[in-house]
Design an enzyme around this catalytic site. Sequence first.
Site: not given
Ligand code: NAD
Ligand code: LMR
Length: 336
Positions: A8-9, A13, A34, A99, A122, A155, A184, A238
């Site tokens: 997901g590079a 994030i 990605d 997801n 993540i 968090d 989370h 993040m």
């Molecule tokens: P984004 O849409 O900007 O990026 C996600 C990336 O994943 C995209 O580039 C997409 O092409 C890629 N992707 C989709 N399917 C894929 C696959 N099968 N293999 C590889 N890559 C794939 O989203 P983002 O803002 O980077 O967020 C990504 C995830 O992280 C979301 O689910 C978001 O809710 C989560 N998140 C978690 C936390 C946490 O605290 N754990 C915090 C923020 C966001």
């Molecule tokens: C966060 O805590 O920022 C992430 O889990 C993204 C979200 O959906 O809030």
Amino acid sequence: MVKVTVCGAAGGIGQPLSLLLKLNPKIDELALFDVVNVPGVGADLSHICSNSTTSSHLPSAKEDKTALADSLKNSDLVIIPAGVPRKPGMTRDDLFNINASIVQGLAQGIAETCPDAFVLIISNPVNSTVPIVAETLKKNNVFNPKKLFGVTTLDIVRANTFISQLFPKESKPTDFNINVIGGHSGETIVPLYSLGNSKQYLDKLSEEQQKELIHRVQFGGDEVVQAKNGAGSATLSMAYAGYKLAESILKALDTPNVVECTFLNLDSSIKGASEAKKLVGNLDFFSLPVKLGKSGIEEVQYEILDKISDNEKKLLEVAVDQLSKNIEKGVSFVKK
Ligand code: NAD
Ligand code: LMR
């Protein structure tokens, strides 16, 4: 020699996270995977004069499994921020339908190609995606609970920042390292302000102010989702948080007593996990402070649960109830 893969590079994030990883002197090889745009991100990062090599891996078609396998080959640490983020009005659980399959596919790739790697999840909903990864690795007979980490570090980052913002003259965010336990999402997030150096500040707040502070940590993600107004959720904070956990895991390879909170599988093979499980309603997954070592999670610091305040005990009860449903949803997704 350390190889790190980001799945997901090319995302919000993935890009800043990859930049931070590119700068870490412990990492020799950075592999970016990605399903879109990753060659551009890789070309860009590859011009940075740090000592790691960068490779980009884009599948040529939906069925192409080679690109993922190439990115994961010999990887020591895999970070997964792949998947869709929230929009205003959505819960993290609303992301499950999309997801869950994305994370399951990536976990299958890990099982086949680099089953010994540390795996950091993540992608949301973390409370369910981590069980999905565990179950997928179990199905392939390669699950090592000491190496699976649900990333809840954001968090902690928020908990440190938000309390300091209430006491700007007396404190800095870096003065704190608040333990945040549970899960989370919303009320599953339980910041333990009653422990350590934050207690003196907590005691200065009224009951109402304490409630507001805890609520802000639990729903901090919503602040960013609303501010971005449809353009996604937290990405930069993040990336910092995900990098911080990865950095600690790498640091613990040669430094003792590195401790981080993470959402882990409370498997009895981990010291302190059985004791923790009894104290958190017999849940199989929970976020707690863990001691890290060469082989990953060495010990769960369950003793912390005996020291929490009565109010935190109440918050924990709510968290346990919600978490059990989130965990079950992830487990049954793979079992079915
Ligand atoms: P984004 O849409 O900007 O990026 C996600 C990336 O994943 C995209 O580039 C997409 O092409 C890629 N992707 C989709 N399917 C894929 C696959 N099968 N293999 C590889 N890559 C794939 O989203 P983002 O803002 O980077 O967020 C990504 C995830 O992280 C979301 O689910 C978001 O809710 C989560 N998140 C978690 C936390 C946490 O605290 N754990 C915090 C923020 C966001
Ligand atoms: C966060 O805590 O920022 C992430 O889990 C993204 C979200 O959906 O809030």
